[in-house]
Write an enzyme that holds these catalytic residues in place. Structure first.
Site, PDB file in Angstrom:
ATOM      1  N   GLY A  70       0.803  -1.222   0.000  1.00 15.18           N
ATOM      2  CA  GLY A  70       0.000   0.000   0.000  1.00 15.18           C
ATOM      3  C   GLY A  70       0.834   1.269   0.000  1.00 15.18           C
ATOM      4  O   GLY A  70       0.534   2.214  -0.746  1.00 15.18           O
ATOM      5  N   GLN A 179      -7.875  -0.582   2.699  1.00 16.60           N
ATOM      6  CA  GLN A 179      -8.816  -1.199   3.646  1.00 16.60           C
ATOM      7  C   GLN A 179     -10.085  -1.686   2.942  1.00 16.60           C
ATOM      8  O   GLN A 179     -10.903  -2.375   3.553  1.00 16.60           O
ATOM      9  CB  GLN A 179      -9.206  -0.189   4.735  1.00 16.60           C
ATOM     10  N   SER A 199      -3.135  -3.476  -0.959  1.00 17.70           N
ATOM     11  CA  SER A 199      -2.081  -4.198  -0.260  1.00 17.70           C
ATOM     12  C   SER A 199      -2.567  -5.583   0.148  1.00 17.70           C
ATOM     13  O   SER A 199      -3.615  -5.718   0.782  1.00 17.70           O
ATOM     14  CB  SER A 199      -1.672  -3.404   0.985  1.00 17.70           C
ATOM     15  N   CYS A 324       0.995   2.548  12.948  1.00 18.40           N
ATOM     16  CA  CYS A 324       2.060   3.532  12.776  1.00 18.40           C
ATOM     17  C   CYS A 324       1.968   4.628  13.829  1.00 18.40           C
ATOM     18  O   CYS A 324       2.957   5.267  14.147  1.00 18.40           O
ATOM     19  CB  CYS A 324       1.984   4.163  11.396  1.00 18.40           C
TER      20      CYS A 324
HETATM   21  C1  PLP Z   1      -2.013  -0.627   5.770  1.00 19.27           C
HETATM   22  C2  PLP Z   1      -2.369   0.585   5.003  1.00 19.27           C
HETATM   23  C3  PLP Z   1      -1.457   1.196   4.122  1.00 19.27           C
HETATM   24  C4  PLP Z   1      -0.038   0.705   3.987  1.00 19.27           C
HETATM   25  O1  PLP Z   1       0.022  -0.519   3.345  1.00 19.27           O
HETATM   26  P1  PLP Z   1       1.385  -1.393   3.435  1.00 19.27           P
HETATM   27  O2  PLP Z   1       1.154  -2.519   2.506  1.00 19.27           O
HETATM   28  O3  PLP Z   1       1.485  -1.832   4.850  1.00 19.27           O
HETATM   29  O4  PLP Z   1       2.493  -0.494   3.011  1.00 19.27           O
HETATM   30  C5  PLP Z   1      -1.865   2.283   3.408  1.00 19.27           C
HETATM   31  N1  PLP Z   1      -3.115   2.770   3.513  1.00 19.27           N
HETATM   32  C6  PLP Z   1      -4.025   2.218   4.340  1.00 19.27           C
HETATM   33  C7  PLP Z   1      -5.392   2.778   4.413  1.00 19.27           C
HETATM   34  C8  PLP Z   1      -3.685   1.119   5.116  1.00 19.27           C
HETATM   35  O5  PLP Z   1      -4.580   0.576   5.943  1.00 19.27           O
END
Ligand code: PLP
Length: 395
Positions: A70, A179, A199, A324
């Site tokens: 993501g 999400q 992702s 995070c």
């Molecule tokens: C988890 C998440 C990301 C980051 O994705 P990764 O694959 O962990 O880098 C970005 N945006 C949203 C809304 C997320 O929930």
């Protein structure tokens, strides 16, 4: 009882997805750029995956590139739109303040390069309004980036409306759908989405794998320069096993989506009703326009961190916001954006259910959280002040 209630942070891999990736870690390990049989087998798997992933969001295979997840997809989408804007003399971007940091920090970097970024107002329930978008779009707007579903409070944004307005005004629309993909219906064509980030590990695929959809009107700028993989849009030997596993997980998620949502929504609402009985507690986010899995509360007079530690002792994996944000002392930017004061935002809890969550677990969650909040309030100086009338209740 051990309960995993942090599916918004990451999910357990689907057994079928694990099964599907294994051959590409062993006998079919070849490099897809290789001209020998093992390489060609990997190449075929990769192109088959691209077709199947595209089908899941109603895109065509040429519109999909595979990324590391993501964050990378968000960065590439936004930087691409910015580069296209720059060429046309357009340096204005619209977003909203509850985006994931992968979006917000990329926008901050663009501001340093001379872009102007403005943020749509959000309601107390965490929703943006199409009328605000219409009003704030400018002739020099090159990008609108609004997430499909919020990772902390689960709010679903009106992406069809946003897409229609952007298309009419000739502005690129990116949505961070990390999400949303596999959890709510998504059709890039009918929602008029130009760029979409996803992702795998948020839908029972492996970590470190994701994809970026870019409509045919978008020329993706590579973030990673090097070999000619992904038609020159993303260099580096492809993560074939991860991509194959992601594809299986995505197809499964899409096929079972309605059945899972039908089971989760009543469980989510049972959990919301149960936690609402706690005094001076409030649900964050919209009660209806929300992910089937998401429950997020603020409890007055407690610290989210101590609540999480207490719950961990009780066998419950939960989160205070996004993975995070926890670990830092700043309250969640999402809760601040929906107008929760600092004190209240510190006492937040996110429980994100998964397809394996049972009613028994939900009842245990209600019991454990109710107990934990009462226990922790017993030690809280803020709670004492609230009770003595030296401080006024907000919730
Ligand atoms: C988890 C998440 C990301 C980051 O994705 P990764 O694959 O962990 O880098 C970005 N945006 C949203 C809304 C997320 O929930």
């Amino acid at each position: 009882m051990r309960i995993y209630a942090d599916n918004a942070a990451t999910t357990k891999m689907s057994p079928a997805a694990i099964e599907a990736m294994l051959p590409f870690l062993s006998e079919d390990f070849g490099n897809p750029s290789g001209l020998y049989t093992a390489g060609q087998k990997a190449k075929e798997a990769l192109e088959d995956a691209r077709e199947r992933v595209a089908r899941c969001i109603n895109a065509s295979p040429r519109q999909i590139i595979f990324t590391s997840g993501g964050s990378e997809s968000d960065n590439q989408a936004i930087l691409t739109a910015a580069a296209m804007g720059e060429k046309a003399g357009k340096r204005h971007i619209l977003s909203e303040p509850m985006e994931h940091h992968a979006v917000l920090h990329t926008l901050k970097a663009l501001e340093k390069r001379g872009f102007t970024v403005e943020y749509l107002p959000v309601s107390a329930a965490g929703l943006v309004k199409a009328s605000d978008l219409e009003r704030m779009l400018r002739d020099d707007t090159c990008l609108v980036t609004v997430m499909a579903a919020n990772n902390e409070i689960g709010t679903l944004q009106p992406i069809e409306e946003i897409g229609a307005i952007c298309r009419k005004r000739g502005v690129l629309f990116h949505t961070d759908a990390v999400q949303a993909v596999g959890h709510i219906p998504l059709d890039v064509d009918s929602a008029r989405i130009d760029l979409l980030s996803a992702s795998a590990h948020k839908f029972h695929g492996p970590k470190g794998t994701g994809f970026l959809y870019a409509g045919s009107n978008v020329r993706l700028e590579p973030l990673i320069h090097g070999g000619a993989q992904e038609r020159g849009k993303r260099a580096g030997t492809e993560n074939v096993a991860g991509i194959v596993a992601m594809t299986v997980a995505l197809e499964e998620a899409v096929a079972n989506r309605e059945a899972i949502a039908a089971r989760l929504i009543p469980l989510r609402d049972r959990l919301i009703r149960g936690l609402s009985a706690i005094p001076h507690a409030a649900l964050n986010g919209d009660p209806e326009k929300r992910l089937p899995s998401n429950v997020n509360f603020c409890f007055e007079g407690i610290e989210g961190e101590s609540l999480l530690l207490w719950l961990d002792e009780a066998g419950i994996a939960a989160s205070s916001g996004s993975a995070c944000t926890s670990g830092s002392l700043d309250p969640s930017h999402v809760l601040l954006a929906i107008g929760r004061p600092h004190d209240v935002a510190h006492g937040s809890l996110r429980l994100s259910l998964g397809e394996e969550t049972t009613q028994e677990e939900v009842d245990y969650l209600i019991e454990a959280v109710t107990k934990a909040v009462a226990y922790l309030r017993g030690f809280s100086p803020v709670w004492r002040e609230l009770q003595n009338g030296d401080r006024t209740y907000i919730l």
